[in-house]
Design a protein around this motif. Structure first.
Motif, PDB file in Angstrom:
ATOM      1  N   ARG A 139      -8.600 -21.719  -6.662  1.00 29.21           N
ATOM      2  CA  ARG A 139      -7.574 -20.858  -7.244  1.00 29.21           C
ATOM      3  C   ARG A 139      -8.279 -19.848  -8.135  1.00 29.21           C
ATOM      4  NH1 ARG A 139      -2.326 -23.176  -8.862  1.00 29.21           N
ATOM      5  NH2 ARG A 139      -2.887 -22.531 -10.963  1.00 29.21           N
ATOM      6  N   ARG A 183      -7.692 -17.284 -11.190  1.00 29.59           N
ATOM      7  CA  ARG A 183      -6.770 -16.894 -12.240  1.00 29.59           C
ATOM      8  C   ARG A 183      -7.481 -15.990 -13.235  1.00 29.59           C
ATOM      9  NH1 ARG A 183      -3.935 -18.142  -8.916  1.00 29.59           N
ATOM     10  NH2 ARG A 183      -2.256 -19.673  -8.867  1.00 29.59           N
ATOM     11  N   ASP A 207      -6.319 -18.894  -3.545  1.00 30.65           N
ATOM     12  CA  ASP A 207      -4.969 -18.712  -4.051  1.00 30.65           C
ATOM     13  C   ASP A 207      -5.149 -17.856  -5.300  1.00 30.65           C
ATOM     14  OD1 ASP A 207      -3.051 -19.356  -6.029  1.00 30.65           O
ATOM     15  OD2 ASP A 207      -2.629 -21.307  -5.158  1.00 30.65           O
ATOM     16  N   ILE A 208      -4.602 -16.653  -5.264  1.00 27.25           N
ATOM     17  CA  ILE A 208      -4.889 -15.682  -6.326  1.00 27.25           C
ATOM     18  C   ILE A 208      -3.578 -15.111  -6.831  1.00 27.25           C
ATOM     19  CG2 ILE A 208      -5.193 -13.779  -4.645  1.00 27.25           C
ATOM     20  CD1 ILE A 208      -7.470 -12.774  -6.538  1.00 27.25           C
ATOM     21  N   ASN A 209      -3.484 -14.813  -8.111  1.00 27.19           N
ATOM     22  CA  ASN A 209      -2.230 -14.255  -8.614  1.00 27.19           C
ATOM     23  C   ASN A 209      -2.399 -12.818  -9.113  1.00 27.19           C
ATOM     24  OD1 ASN A 209      -3.437 -14.488 -11.050  1.00 27.19           O
ATOM     25  ND2 ASN A 209      -2.003 -15.965 -11.909  1.00 27.19           N
ATOM     26  N   THR A 210      -1.271 -12.198  -9.439  1.00 29.46           N
ATOM     27  CA  THR A 210      -1.284 -10.773  -9.765  1.00 29.46           C
ATOM     28  C   THR A 210      -2.115 -10.450 -10.996  1.00 29.46           C
ATOM     29  OG1 THR A 210       0.959 -10.784  -8.944  1.00 29.46           O
ATOM     30  CG2 THR A 210       0.214  -8.769  -9.942  1.00 29.46           C
ATOM     31  N   VAL A 253      -5.511 -10.143  -9.820  1.00 29.76           N
ATOM     32  CA  VAL A 253      -5.629  -8.934  -8.988  1.00 29.76           C
ATOM     33  C   VAL A 253      -5.724  -7.687  -9.865  1.00 29.76           C
ATOM     34  CG1 VAL A 253      -4.411  -7.456  -7.337  1.00 29.76           C
ATOM     35  CG2 VAL A 253      -4.476  -9.931  -6.975  1.00 29.76           C
ATOM     36  N   SER A 254      -4.913  -7.624 -10.927  1.00 32.83           N
ATOM     37  CA  SER A 254      -4.941  -6.459 -11.820  1.00 32.83           C
ATOM     38  C   SER A 254      -6.303  -6.295 -12.469  1.00 32.83           C
ATOM     39  CB  SER A 254      -3.892  -6.601 -12.927  1.00 32.83           C
ATOM     40  OG  SER A 254      -2.615  -6.476 -12.389  1.00 32.83           O
ATOM     41  N   LEU A 293      -9.049  -7.664  -0.489  1.00 33.85           N
ATOM     42  CA  LEU A 293      -8.184  -7.277  -1.583  1.00 33.85           C
ATOM     43  C   LEU A 293      -8.868  -6.096  -2.254  1.00 33.85           C
ATOM     44  CD1 LEU A 293      -5.678  -8.226  -3.171  1.00 33.85           C
ATOM     45  CD2 LEU A 293      -7.190  -9.688  -4.463  1.00 33.85           C
ATOM     46  N   MET A 294      -8.257  -4.917  -2.120  1.00 26.58           N
ATOM     47  CA  MET A 294      -8.920  -3.693  -2.554  1.00 26.58           C
ATOM     48  C   MET A 294      -8.275  -3.157  -3.821  1.00 26.58           C
ATOM     49  SD  MET A 294     -10.905  -2.960   0.152  1.00 26.58           S
ATOM     50  CE  MET A 294     -11.164  -1.192   0.109  1.00 26.58           C
ATOM     51  N   PRO A 295      -9.080  -2.624  -4.744  1.00 28.50           N
ATOM     52  CA  PRO A 295      -8.495  -1.979  -5.921  1.00 28.50           C
ATOM     53  C   PRO A 295      -7.725  -0.721  -5.521  1.00 28.50           C
ATOM     54  CG  PRO A 295     -10.900  -1.894  -5.976  1.00 28.50           C
ATOM     55  CD  PRO A 295     -10.527  -2.569  -4.710  1.00 28.50           C
ATOM     56  N   ALA A 296      -6.797  -0.311  -6.393  1.00 25.92           N
ATOM     57  CA  ALA A 296      -5.993   0.884  -6.107  1.00 25.92           C
ATOM     58  C   ALA A 296      -6.897   2.088  -5.871  1.00 25.92           C
ATOM     59  CB  ALA A 296      -5.041   1.155  -7.271  1.00 25.92           C
TER      60      ALA A 296
END
Lengths: 326, 326
Positions: A15, A17, A50-53, A56-57, A79-82
């Motif tokens: 996970r 976090r 398992d990753i959460n927002t 990700v931010s 999962l790419m940065p903006a």
């Protein structure tokens, strides 16, 4: 990406976090690991993640990409940065370079020559010296991309034939077959090649290069990352041919590592695990780099190759495709 | 992306898991929802999301992108399939088009004109008819990008001044300020504009267009998605100016929705929630589309705009930037 950071390989289910400015990697049966975000260049996950927002931010703000491989080592997504590594300047130069038939052909030619030399290197047999010399002659004379591909095809057929003389009967290729591979040897080659492709795509995504604008492979198809296909070529023999040859010599593969059907073969679940460990260990093995004056992993060699293409586009530094120097 | 699918907005914290060829969306206090993967064009998550590799693999195989916004509506990143919408053909055409000064200037000019008309539309005041006519004249005569930007700047200053005559004292802009916004009105505009930018970037990522190769904004900076900045221009007034005007008229904003410091203001936590709901509702509101002969949401208008640029690159279909027709 954090220039000073390194690539973290998450090989177990975990996970991810956020904890302040760090990632907390939680795994079953072990204490969580805290990685400061500034220490991370990118993350490669090999198993359930398992990753959460919140995480990700944090990754996004620091431009860290998470590459997600599925259980069998296939590239599942990222999962790419903006704001990614976009650079209009590099892409413009890349388009200009690849739209110039002469410059494009020169690079295609050097990729074919390096790939063939690397096959010769991986198979360690002088039986390929003749075909290699013939290829070099034909490449120098070739004027169209059809002629280039024709010359490459001839060399490749010789090489697969020579490879069969080294392999035990049950692993022989009997010619290269794909989609599906027709036998165990071809299944191994296909699997290893797809892992290499995934690593090359990963390396390209860490640069501003556009992965679909290439030199050697035709880019008329949509959804084909032709530059990734190009750049994978010289690296494939290091893994596919070399590891199959080694596995044959060490008798580390067994028929039960494959599932065979009429005219189609694939790795079994156990076989995939075995080959994925081989690939991972090989990617992590190191050689001394003469210019950098330090040890680099095969994995890092792929990243360095992508950076050579960035320098070609930005600074016009001539590009010489990778060949093992050791 | 699945052509027939639709965008799903996940506005509550949830877990995303795989179940055969569907995604299972699990939320606290409600039964899980099963979405067949072929029904999904893309997913937009607004709150904590927790996703595992099995779900990522399924999304990747079907080319479905997950756009991750943070709690405040800012674009945090995207989960991209291994093979995205790359198309060398489109990017080559885009580079060629934007490298041609005359064609590039024509599109820059039409973007400025449409944006100004949309500001006039959003503010619903004939006080801007004069400045708008003056702008059109100057744009037609402008030959350099400096002249274009100068003409736009003049119109914008008039428009902000006119806007202040409509706003209550505490929301007045007193000129546009950024990084940081100097007061409540500017904080609102900045926030709304960044949400619009995120939606435009999302729309571009669903096409093969390169988000960093634009027409109006200079693309010499790295890490600036200039095409996304360009395409956001005509849409910003629909949200920023229009919603601020509406909020002022309906007295739906309060000073406590902002946090003010010396020379810097931002939305408070409550204010961000309030404005994020406004934005979401506005993006979901629909108008009748005359060519498609059906209702489309403002959100979808942004996607349609990106597709207009794809057609410009692939088919040379002239591009006319979005203007409200209702």
């Amino acid at each position: 990406m954090a220039a000073a950071g390194r690539t973290y390989w998450l090989t177990e289910p975990c996970r991810i976090r956020r904890e302040d400015n760090s990632l907390r990697i939680e795994r079953a049966d072990s204490t969580p690991v805290r990685l400061p975000i500034t220490d991370i260049r990118d993350l490669v996950t090999f198993d359930h993640v398992d990753i959460n927002t919140a995480a990700v931010s944090l990754l996004g703000r620091h431009g860290v990409v998470v590459h997600i491989l599925d259980h069998y080592g296939n590239y599942a997504g990222a999962l790419m940065p903006a704001e990614d590594m976009s650079s209009a300047q590099v892409v413009r130069a890349q388009v200009e370079l690849t739209a110039d038939p002469a410059r494009r052909a020169a690079i295609a030619r050097s990729l074919i020559a390096a790939t063939a030399a690397n096959v010769r290197w991986a198979l360690e047999t002088d039986l390929l010296d003749g075909p290699l010399a013939a290829l070099d002659g034909r490449l120098a004379a070739a004027e169209s991309s059809e002629e280039l591909m024709g010359a490459e095809g001839t060399f490749r057929r010789s090489a697969w034939g020579v490879f069969d003389t080294i392999l035990p009967a049950w692993l022989r290729l009997d010619g290269r077959t794909r989609r599906p591979p027709s036998n165990a040897g071809n299944a191994f080659i296909s699997y290893a090649n797809s892992v290499v492709y995934g690593r090359v795509l990963t390396a390209l995504r860490a640069t501003p290069l556009h992965p679909a604008i290439g030199f050697l492979h035709a880019d008329t198809d949509r959804r084909r990352n032709t530059l990734a296909l190009d750049l994978a070529e010289p690296f494939k023999p290091l893994f596919a041919e070399r590891l199959l040859r080694r596995a044959a010599a060490q008798k580390s593969l067994r028929p039960s590592d494959f599932e065979a059907d009429v005219g189609a073969a694939s790795l079994s679940r156990e076989g995939r695990k075995k080959v994925s460990v081989m690939m991972r260990e090989e990617l992590a093995s190191t050689v001394f780099h003469r210019t950098l004056k330090r040890k680099v992993s095969y994995e890092e060699l792929i990243h360095l190759e992508a950076l050579k293409l960035v320098r070609l586009c930005l600074e016009g530094t001539p590009y010489t495709p990778f060949r093992p120097w050791w």
